[in-house]
Design a protein around this motif. Sequence first.
Motif, short mmCIF file in Angstrom:
data_model
loop_
_atom_site.label_atom_id
_atom_site.label_comp_id
_atom_site.label_asym_id
_atom_site.label_seq_id
_atom_site.Cartn_x
_atom_site.Cartn_y
_atom_site.Cartn_z
N VAL A 134 77.44 -47.92 -31.96
CA VAL A 134 76.38 -48.12 -32.95
C VAL A 134 75.10 -48.59 -32.27
N VAL A 135 75.24 -49.54 -31.33
CA VAL A 135 74.06 -50.05 -30.60
C VAL A 135 73.38 -48.91 -29.85
N ASN A 136 74.17 -48.06 -29.19
CA ASN A 136 73.59 -46.94 -28.45
C ASN A 136 72.81 -46.01 -29.37
N LYS A 137 73.35 -45.78 -30.58
CA LYS A 137 72.69 -44.85 -31.50
C LYS A 137 71.41 -45.42 -32.07
N ILE A 138 71.44 -46.69 -32.46
CA ILE A 138 70.24 -47.26 -33.10
C ILE A 138 69.14 -47.54 -32.09
N THR A 139 69.46 -47.58 -30.80
CA THR A 139 68.42 -47.78 -29.78
C THR A 139 67.97 -46.46 -29.17
N SER A 140 68.42 -45.34 -29.73
CA SER A 140 68.02 -44.03 -29.22
C SER A 140 67.00 -43.41 -30.17
#
Length: 508
Positions: free
Chosen positions: A404-410
């Motif tokens: 989730v962190v990877n997606k929202i920071t992309s």
Amino acid sequence: MRINRRRDRLPGTIISLVLFLAILAFTVLLLYTNLIPMKYIGVIFIGLLVFVALIRLLVLKFRKKIRFWTGSVLALLMLLVLGAVSFYIHKTVSSLDTITGVNKDTVEIGVYVMNNDSAQAIRDAAGYSFGILSELDRNNTDAALEQIYYEIGSEITTEEYGSLTEQADALTGGKCQAIILNSGYLDVLDQMNGYSGFSPQLRQIAAYKIESVVERKEPQTTVSPEGSPESADSSADAAVTDEIYTIYISGIDTRGDMTASSLSDVNIILTVNTRTKQILMVSTPRDYYVPLSISNGVPDKLTHAGIYGVNVCMDTLEMLYDIDINYYFRLNFGGFIKIIDALGGITINSDYDFDSKNVAGYHFNKGENMVNGEAALAFCRERYSFSEGDRQRGRNQMAVIQGVVNKITSPELLKNYLSVMDSLEGCFETNIPYETISSLVKDQLDKGGSWEVLSYSADGTGDNQKPYSMSQTAYVMVPDTATVDKARSLMQKVREGVMLSQADVARQ
């Protein structure tokens, strides 16, 4: 001639004025959100003023048709862009206002009768004998009894029972006609031998919300070495970003509304150092056999702490790891699915190749897997496929958080931004103040840089014991003190600014 000149310049003056007022309003909105550093707001404002000056030159004279209409179209496009960006900003602030700063915890105490009972409301049961627990969750029960008294205008007859099973047997055996019970205990009864079919026999005739204040401890402030660049910065923003945050993440076992009266199946502690930009996730197994903060030293399953509210969850983990927890995030499983679907799915990294046994139809490959909300939930909840059971489930939960962190920071977040904001309301809440989140966002925009996320899991040994909240023995996990001590040490190192490596958090 003077009149003609005024008429020639009037349309352009109106366009320029409207555009200037729109830019002024947009700048005020940016200041109001408190999400963007002042230096960037200044650059944006100056850039927009230059654009207004350019438009002013183009639309200065109406008789110069090509220049005038070119400037008018550019002004219209700018108004549309400002309007769209303002809408996104408003949506962001509105969503954050809804889910942040939650400082009250709610426990639901229900009044239950058997399905075939004639009572439809609490007044219909005024003459009944009500079964209550003599010790378990007694404070909340007494608070509910007070509300019942004010609702029906008289005292009610109560019978005390020493355990959940005694209370359940009294109702089904006719010794009492109704029971007053924390709704979270129904999940506990469902797990007990001989009582898995108890809750379907019940009908709720009343529910009472018992609120308590969620305690919040001030984050730790780090002190920069004298003479370092940070030590010379005494601004308010610097004071905020010099802090170390310890945050509890709770995943509650319900697909309904947000409520504290539910088993806490996900128990993860984040230690966040905003100076080193390192985050440590420590997962504690749901069946960890530890004393709750309200159990007077009697051990219970950690998951049962959620029945008594988020304060008990945090206090219990503070006791276990000898730490202070500043804030919490709480997410229910229904919200979990909504958020991941709103993101357009996430990529998770699996340690194993396995089929989900608790939900049919899901297969996960070792390595990267693109999943939707339902699949991610199945990945999070699976434990029967692994020899390490609940230990691996905790690692999988942290893998999903990382996804989730990877997606929202992309940049991909922008494609689904509005749906993500909509998905947060009603299924996600935190007591982190809006001002704290905005300060962290400003600091990230100001300084940039990527974050490193590491994870570690506490471990233990399976056993059968009688937990505080249960009336019979059940599977528990007795803590491995070595892993608890290591988790405590790792959290302390992150707070002190020591940069950890993957080797530091590797399983032995």
